[in-house]
Design a protein around this motif. Structure first.
Motif, PDB file in Angstrom:
ATOM      1  N   PHE A   1      19.657  34.386 -67.880  1.00 40.20           N
ATOM      2  CA  PHE A   1      18.345  35.324 -68.399  1.00 40.20           C
ATOM      3  C   PHE A   1      18.458  35.690 -67.321  1.00 40.20           C
ATOM      4  O   PHE A   1      17.643  36.083 -66.178  1.00 40.20           O
ATOM      5  N   GLY A   2      19.328  36.771 -66.947  1.00 42.40           N
ATOM      6  CA  GLY A   2      19.408  37.815 -65.988  1.00 42.40           C
ATOM      7  C   GLY A   2      19.871  37.470 -64.715  1.00 42.40           C
ATOM      8  O   GLY A   2      20.615  36.337 -64.324  1.00 42.40           O
ATOM      9  N   LEU A   3      18.744  37.558 -64.332  1.00 42.20           N
ATOM     10  CA  LEU A   3      18.414  36.782 -62.710  1.00 42.20           C
ATOM     11  C   LEU A   3      18.612  35.298 -62.473  1.00 42.20           C
ATOM     12  O   LEU A   3      18.808  34.643 -61.235  1.00 42.20           O
ATOM     13  N   VAL A   4      17.342  34.812 -63.529  1.00 44.89           N
ATOM     14  CA  VAL A   4      17.624  32.628 -63.773  1.00 44.89           C
ATOM     15  C   VAL A   4      18.127  32.237 -64.465  1.00 44.89           C
ATOM     16  O   VAL A   4      19.049  33.191 -65.590  1.00 44.89           O
ATOM     17  N   ALA A   5      19.033  31.258 -64.056  1.00 44.36           N
ATOM     18  CA  ALA A   5      19.731  30.489 -64.696  1.00 44.36           C
ATOM     19  C   ALA A   5      18.940  29.157 -64.919  1.00 44.36           C
ATOM     20  O   ALA A   5      18.045  28.631 -63.923  1.00 44.36           O
ATOM     21  N   VAL A   6      19.000  28.889 -66.620  1.00 42.01           N
ATOM     22  CA  VAL A   6      18.197  28.149 -66.606  1.00 42.01           C
ATOM     23  C   VAL A   6      19.055  25.982 -67.215  1.00 42.01           C
ATOM     24  O   VAL A   6      20.626  26.410 -67.337  1.00 42.01           O
ATOM     25  N   SER A   7      18.299  25.614 -66.524  1.00 42.12           N
ATOM     26  CA  SER A   7      19.797  24.094 -67.004  1.00 42.12           C
ATOM     27  C   SER A   7      18.847  23.169 -66.919  1.00 42.12           C
ATOM     28  O   SER A   7      17.681  23.278 -66.422  1.00 42.12           O
TER      29      SER A   7
END
Length: 274
Positions: A10-16
């Motif tokens: 999500f743009g600058l954010v990585a979700v895991s």
């Protein structure tokens, strides 16, 4: 052995996904990057100043490396300090925000432990989360204006700012993803509304301008001072210029933090009702 869950971006954010919950990780931090680049460049320029032969070395790679390194160091510290101005009621995320749900105990009578919200490792009860909201701020730059969409996790007593994104659509998707991780009871406001940034008064802008002008002046003065100083004094001039920038930056930002505290708290109260 289970396969690793791929990250969502999500743009600058990585979700895991993690074994205990969901992690929202910032992919990079502009303030820290500038600070590290500045330190490396200042070291290179300082070594050049110490080793350069002759009474007056020609301004070359080392000279400009030191100059831009000192300016990068100043900008990096400025960005990081501005993020910290509202800490206590407006808390920025520097590395990661994590929603952690501990597994239940083995017996059927064991209740599931309460969920936690980790902000850079600091644990908060996830039950304190009231909403996830997307803001819309108009930031003025030397090239004009830019729309920024911050993502807020609103708690009972503070607001956590996960990231400032460049698009309303991606910010909305990120807000919904955080809301899903926190649970259905948390309200998600993904439609951004225009708001005024808390740091917009003339006095605060004046302090930032003074900081930039004095800091850049010290960097230029240190770089030129090395050109006219004897070889034995060049490294000390380089260290002195950087030390002056660091002390002046810390002092002025302490003043800025004190003078802007009330404005930030007022903005948080009016915007989120906390």
């Amino acid at each position: 052995m289970s396969e690793r869950t791929p990250e969502e971006r999500f743009g600058l954010v990585a979700v895991s996904e993690t074994p205990t919950g969901v992690r929202f990780r910032l992919r990079w931090e502009i303030g820290r990057i500038f600070r590290l680049l500045g330190v490396a460049a200042v070291l290179v320029g300082g070594v050049w100043a110490a080793l350069a032969a002759g009474p007056r070395p020609a301004p070359g790679v080392g000279f400009f490396t030191f100059l831009f390194g000192a300016i990068f160091y100043l900008i990096g510290g400025l960005v990081g300090a501005l993020q910290r101005l509202g800490e206590g009621i407006v808390t920025p995320v520097y590395r990661a925000l994590e929603v952690r749900r501990a597994p239940a105990g083995g017996g059927y009578r064991d209740a599931a432990p309460p969920a936690e919200l980790l902000v850079d490792g600091r644990a908060l009860p996830a039950s304190a989360a009231r909403s996830v909201e997307v803001g819309h701020q108009l930031v003025r730059t030397k090239h004009g204006t830019q729309d920024v969409f911050p993502v807020y996790v609103v708690l009972d007593r503070e607001v956590v700012v996960l990231a400032n994104l460049n698009g309303a659509e991606v910010a909305g998707r990120l807000a919904r993803r955080i809301g899903k991780a926190l649970g259905n009871e948390v309200r998600v406001v993904a439609s951004p509304r225009r708001e005024t940034a808390p740091l917009s008064t003339g006095g605060q802008v004046f302090l930032l301008v003074v900081l930039l002008l004095v800091g850049i002046g010290a960097a230029v003065g240190g770089a030129f001072g090395m050109l006219f100083a004897p070889p034995s004094a060049r490294a000390f001039i380089a260290l002195g210029a950087v030390a002056f920038i660091a002390v002046f930056e810390r002092s002025l930002l302490a003043i800025l933090r004190r003078t802007s505290r009330a404005a930030i708290e007022r903005w948080a109260h009016e915007r989120f009702g906390i």
